[in-house]
Every structure is written in structure tokens, then in C-alpha cells.
Scaffold this active site. Structure first.
Site, PDB file in Angstrom:
ATOM      1  N   HIS A  90     -10.495   2.538  -8.174  1.00 42.77           N
ATOM      2  CA  HIS A  90     -11.562   3.346  -7.568  1.00 42.77           C
ATOM      3  C   HIS A  90     -10.950   4.299  -6.561  1.00 42.77           C
ATOM      4  O   HIS A  90      -9.962   3.981  -5.894  1.00 42.77           O
ATOM      5  CB  HIS A  90     -12.655   2.479  -6.933  1.00 42.77           C
ATOM      6  CG  HIS A  90     -12.214   1.599  -5.793  1.00 42.77           C
ATOM      7  ND1 HIS A  90     -12.134   2.050  -4.492  1.00 42.77           N
ATOM      8  CD2 HIS A  90     -11.837   0.290  -5.752  1.00 42.77           C
ATOM      9  CE1 HIS A  90     -11.741   1.057  -3.705  1.00 42.77           C
ATOM     10  NE2 HIS A  90     -11.536  -0.017  -4.446  1.00 42.77           N
ATOM     11  N   ASP A  92     -12.976   5.943  -4.194  1.00 42.78           N
ATOM     12  CA  ASP A  92     -13.705   5.942  -2.922  1.00 42.78           C
ATOM     13  C   ASP A  92     -13.050   4.942  -1.971  1.00 42.78           C
ATOM     14  O   ASP A  92     -12.346   4.017  -2.393  1.00 42.78           O
ATOM     15  CB  ASP A  92     -15.179   5.613  -3.120  1.00 42.78           C
ATOM     16  CG  ASP A  92     -15.412   4.154  -3.493  1.00 42.78           C
ATOM     17  OD1 ASP A  92     -14.821   3.710  -4.501  1.00 42.78           O
ATOM     18  OD2 ASP A  92     -16.164   3.457  -2.792  1.00 42.78           O
ATOM     19  N   ASP A 123      -6.047   0.379  -1.207  1.00 35.45           N
ATOM     20  CA  ASP A 123      -7.386   0.046  -1.713  1.00 35.45           C
ATOM     21  C   ASP A 123      -8.225   1.312  -1.877  1.00 35.45           C
ATOM     22  O   ASP A 123      -8.957   1.678  -0.960  1.00 35.45           O
ATOM     23  CB  ASP A 123      -8.055  -0.928  -0.748  1.00 35.45           C
ATOM     24  CG  ASP A 123      -9.416  -1.403  -1.204  1.00 35.45           C
ATOM     25  OD1 ASP A 123      -9.670  -1.415  -2.417  1.00 35.45           O
ATOM     26  OD2 ASP A 123     -10.229  -1.765  -0.333  1.00 35.45           O
ATOM     27  N   GLU A 156     -17.252   2.059  -5.341  1.00 38.14           N
ATOM     28  CA  GLU A 156     -17.031   0.605  -5.308  1.00 38.14           C
ATOM     29  C   GLU A 156     -17.228   0.037  -3.917  1.00 38.14           C
ATOM     30  O   GLU A 156     -17.814  -1.036  -3.744  1.00 38.14           O
ATOM     31  CB  GLU A 156     -15.617   0.290  -5.826  1.00 38.14           C
ATOM     32  CG  GLU A 156     -15.367  -1.187  -6.088  1.00 38.14           C
ATOM     33  CD  GLU A 156     -14.927  -1.969  -4.861  1.00 38.14           C
ATOM     34  OE1 GLU A 156     -15.054  -3.201  -4.869  1.00 38.14           O
ATOM     35  OE2 GLU A 156     -14.450  -1.339  -3.890  1.00 38.14           O
ATOM     36  N   GLU A 157     -16.740   0.746  -2.900  1.00 35.17           N
ATOM     37  CA  GLU A 157     -16.808   0.207  -1.540  1.00 35.17           C
ATOM     38  C   GLU A 157     -18.239   0.155  -1.001  1.00 35.17           C
ATOM     39  O   GLU A 157     -18.516  -0.619  -0.088  1.00 35.17           O
ATOM     40  CB  GLU A 157     -15.943   1.056  -0.602  1.00 35.17           C
ATOM     41  CG  GLU A 157     -14.461   1.079  -0.927  1.00 35.17           C
ATOM     42  CD  GLU A 157     -13.764  -0.250  -0.700  1.00 35.17           C
ATOM     43  OE1 GLU A 157     -14.445  -1.252  -0.399  1.00 35.17           O
ATOM     44  OE2 GLU A 157     -12.531  -0.293  -0.827  1.00 35.17           O
ATOM     45  N   HIS A 423      -9.414  -2.194   4.603  1.00 31.01           N
ATOM     46  CA  HIS A 423     -10.697  -2.126   5.325  1.00 31.01           C
ATOM     47  C   HIS A 423     -10.514  -2.109   6.842  1.00 31.01           C
ATOM     48  O   HIS A 423     -11.495  -1.932   7.565  1.00 31.01           O
ATOM     49  CB  HIS A 423     -11.644  -3.272   4.942  1.00 31.01           C
ATOM     50  CG  HIS A 423     -12.132  -3.222   3.532  1.00 31.01           C
ATOM     51  ND1 HIS A 423     -13.327  -3.799   3.139  1.00 31.01           N
ATOM     52  CD2 HIS A 423     -11.615  -2.666   2.408  1.00 31.01           C
ATOM     53  CE1 HIS A 423     -13.514  -3.589   1.842  1.00 31.01           C
ATOM     54  NE2 HIS A 423     -12.471  -2.909   1.376  1.00 31.01           N
TER      55      HIS A 423
END
Length: 454
Positions: A90, A92, A123, A156-157, A423
Site C-alpha cells: 500500500h 498510503d 510501512d 489501508e491505514e 506508525h
């Protein structure tokens, strides 16, 4: 790493990979238009599509998904009769959080102490670069032995499920014999790991109203019902004294069988302050991979700076519930909603809104694809054998793909080992990990093609 043609090719491609990851990280592709311009996500999607076209992918398309974002799709045909492998990543990313806490700018890939720092580096923009490296190495060494579909998600996030809904409405698009999800990570840097389970997730917005407007706390405090106090009591009901998640009717005593996570290692990875206790009971692996976990993600209330002496009329929060494998997320949502209703104090008015949810996932680790991946990882990480772990995070698409294509084998690998700090501020990727996992993915495609021919 022992040298072989694929490994040598990927080593030579690493400078290009760094430049490409620099370009991709520069897009502030947070799929929340209230925080970042939609044009940033559009730019990242276009970049991914252009990269696929440059590698000879056909049918490259930006798919408009129902949540208002775009996923990028492409197809690379392989030899006649070859199996089809779907590669997922992903583009995003999570917001940067406190940008002042980043040592280098969040959206500028920066090399420091042997790692590449930037939001999305691990990520999961790095996951897309991993796929590109593997395919380029194969093309330079005899060709890609399988047909390849690539899907790169744009939300996705956010957990808003756009790609899930699109796949359900267009089930023929992502059909494959095997699916490689490039969005997890090794249990420890340098320890090759395939993730076998994921927790599901739901997000619920909570709003409490008690008064027609804020009141002076001196004149009315003590009798007027305070919405913020009601919210605090309600949120506290979701945890036991030891910090364990307590949702009425939701089991929280499952045990994880397999690879364990030593508490000392977890404390170091999580940067737990000296003297502060961990929450919950059971092993760390139990708590992370086998049991539910509630987290309060945010609270709507006045900040300390500028606060007035008021009894608050309204307060709100966003709650996340991670759902372990074996539990249906829809049932968990019902239990959480019922718990919140039952534990709202003082008959305060409660509004609940489910804003995202996804099912947990459990892979079949006895599938032939796992044998192919085990051999590939052992070759890419000499002296190490493939480990199988769980992951406390969620990738809602996995369960959708598993439901749509029950015969497809699914493997989860990626760059998000603990030092990556995904994150969080100062997210980073290890270029050595990127290189080795790219080698492993390329070797896996070779091994898998040979197993299907045999």
C-alpha cells in the site's frame, strides 16, 4: 549474504531503490483529506502506476474504490501455463504525528546510522520497492517465471475498506494461485519471518452529551452531569485493573502456541519507561497475537492551554478494538457496542458510529507455498531458518482475499521489524533487510514456479 546472480543483481540495484523510495516517500499520501491534500495521494498513485508501466506491466489502472481513494493494479504475463502470484503493498501512510519530534523531516528519506528514515519507508512504500527489486532481478536473470498481478492499496491505514469492497464487486480481478502480502515484517531484524495470523480491527466513534451547553463549574459543578467525566468512566470500563481488555462477553484468555516474545525484548522494542509495568496477563505473545485489545485513539475535549472552568456538555472519543483470530469482527463489534451502552453512566446520551472494521486472518502454514518461501528465506538469510509468528496489527484485505479465493495460498512478509518503528515518529527501514527480502521474494517466485511444474 552468499552471492548468487539474483542477489548480485539486487545488490547492484540498491542505489536505484534508494532514489525511488526517496521519490515515493516525498508524497504526503495520508488518505485523510482533512489532514493532507488529496493531490498527494493522487501523486503517489500515479508514481506507482508509472513504475509498473516501466516494468512492462499490462492493464495498469488506477481503481476508484468506494471509499474515495485509488488502488493501483497491473498484470505482468508469465510463461504459458505458469501459476499466477498476486503481490500486495500500500502507498498510503500514517500521519507523521508530532513532526517536531522527527530528527529529520518525515517526508524526506534520510540516511542515518545505516537506516533510511521517512514516513512509509517500511510501512509500506518500501514493500512496493521490494516487489520491484525482486521482479527486476528475475528479469535480468532469465525472466519472471510466473504471471504476476500487483495491487497497491491507497487507504489501508485508514481502515475504510475501499479495496475490500472493490475486490468483492470485481472478484475476477485479483484471482491468483498464491498471494504475497508485503506489509508485515521479521520478528527481529535479520530473523526471517512469515506472519501467520493477524488480528482484525474495528473503529468506533463515541459521543456523549449531557447538557444543552457548557456551564460554569463553580455554579453548577457537583450536580450537573459532566460529559467529559462520563466519557472517562466509560472508557475506563474497557480495562481491568491490570490493564487487560474487558468487553462484556468477549473472551480474553486465549493462548498463543509457537514463537514467543520475551518480555525484556518487548520492553526494549516498545520503549517502555523504566519501572513502568506492562498491561494485561499471560505471555506477551498471548496479549499481542491471541487476545483482543482496546485502545483509545483520541479524545475530543478542550486542551489544557486555554481551558475554562466549565462543566462540559459534550465529549467524544475514537476507540480501536483489535480482534484475535477465531473471533468474528461483526460479533465483536456488537459486544463492544452493547458494553458501551451498558456502561454509560448517569443515563447520558450516547451516540456510536462504526467507522471501519476488518476480519482477523489465519494462514495455512502447511501449504506448498510455505515450503518454497522457507527455502527462499534460508538462502537469503544464510544460517537462519524461517520463523512463523503472529502480528497484532490488522490487514483487513487479507480476510477478504481469503474468502474470495479460498484455494489461494497466502504468505505475509515485509519490512516492518521492531526497529522500523512504524506508525511512530522516526519510522525507518533497514536497507539490508530490504535487500535480503527482495532476494527472498525473487527466489520464492523461482521455487514456487518449479514446485508447480513438478
Amino acid at each position: 549474504m552468499s552471492q548468487n546472480p539474483i542477489a548480485e543483481t539486487i545488490a547492484s540495484l540498491m542505489p536505484r531503490a534508494k532514489q525511488e523510495l526517496t521519490e515515493l516517500v516525498a508524497f504526503q499520501s495520508v488518505a485523510d483529506w482533512a489532514q493532507f491534500p488529496q493531490s498527494e495521494s493522487q501523486g503517489a498513485a500515479d508514481w506507482v502506476a508509472d513504475a509498473l508501466r516501466a516494468e512492462g506491466f499490462q492493464d495498469v489502472a488506477l481503481l476508484d474504490t468506494p471509499d474515495g481513494t485509488q488502488s493501483v493494479y497491473g498484470f505482468l504475463p508469465g510463461p504459458a501455463g505458469a501459476p499466477t502470484v498476486l503481490l500486495y503493498a500500500h502507498y498510503d501512510v500514517q500521519p507523521p504525528l508530532d513532526e517536531a519530534a522527527w530528527i529529520s523531516p518525515a517526508f524526506e528519506l534520510t540516511e542515518r546510522d545505516g537506516r533510511w528514515y521517512g514516513r512509509g519507508a517500511a510501512d509500506c512504500k518500501g514493500g512496493f520497492i521490494m516487489h520491484l527489486l525482486a521482479l527486476r532481478a528475475l528479469k535480468a536473470n532469465g525472466g519472471v517465471p510466473v504471471s504476476v498481478k500487483v495491487i497497491v492499496e491507497g487507504s489501508e491505514e485508514q481502515g475504510t475498506g475501499g479495496l475490500q469492497q472493490y475486490a468483492e464487486a470485481n472478484p475476477e480481478l485479483l484471482t491468483a494461485d498464491t498471494i504475497v502480502i508485503g506489509d508485515t515484517g521479521n520478528f527481529r531484524l535479520g530473523l526471517p519471518t512469515v506472519t501467520a495470523t493477524l488480528r482484525g480491527m474495528c473503529l468506533i466513534k463515541v459521543k456523549i452529551d449531557t447538557l444543552g451547553g457548557n456551564l460554569h463549574s463553580g455554579m453548577f459543578g457537583g450536580a450537573a452531569p459532566d460529559a467529559l467525566a462520563a466519557l472517562i468512566r466509560l472508557l475506563d470500563s474497557l480495562r481491568a485493573a491490570d490493564g487487560s481488555t474487558t468487553v462484556d462477553g468477549l473472551a480474553s484468555d486465549a493462548v498463543w502456541e509457537g514463537l514467543q516474545y520475551p518480555e525484556a525484548d518487548f520492553r526494549a522494542d516498545a520503549k517502555v519507561l523504566d519501572g513502568v509495568e506492562l498491561i494485561g496477563e499471560g505471555t506477551v505473545a498471548d496479549r499481542l497475537w491471541a487476545r483482543p485489545a482496546v485502545t483509545v485513539l483520541g479524545i475530543d475535549c478542550p486542551p489544557v492551554v486555554g481551558a475554562t472552568p466549565s462543566v462540559h456538555a459534550s465529549a467524544g472519543a475514537l476507540i480501536s478494538l483489535r480482534v484475535p483470530p477465531g473471533v468474528d469482527t461483526a460479533e465483536a463489534v456488537k459486544l463492544l457496542e452493547a458494553h458501551l451502552v451498558a456502561h454509560t453512566p448517569w443515563r447520558a446520551r450516547l451516540e456510536l458510529e462504526v467507522v471501519g472494521q476488518g476480519q482477523p486472518f489465519r494462514a495455512d502454514t502447511d501449504s506448498p507455498a510455505y515450503a518454497s518461501m522457507a527455502a527462499a528465506l534460508q538462502a537469503a538469510y544464510p544460517g537462519e531458518e524461517m520463523q512463523i509468528s503472529g502480528m497484532g496489527g490488522s490487514i483487513p484485505l487479507c480476510n477478504t482475499l481469503n474468502s474470495l479465493y479460498p484455494e489461494a495460498e497466502m504468505l505475509l512478509i515485509g519490512l516492518s521489524e521492531p526497529e522500523a518503528q512504524i506508525h511512530a515518529v522516526n519510522e525507518s527501514v533497514s536497507p539490508q533487510e530490504l535487500e535480503r527480502l527482495s532476494v527472498a521474494e525473487a527466489l520464492f517466485l523461482v521455487n514456487y514456479a518449479e514446485s508447480k511444474r513438478g
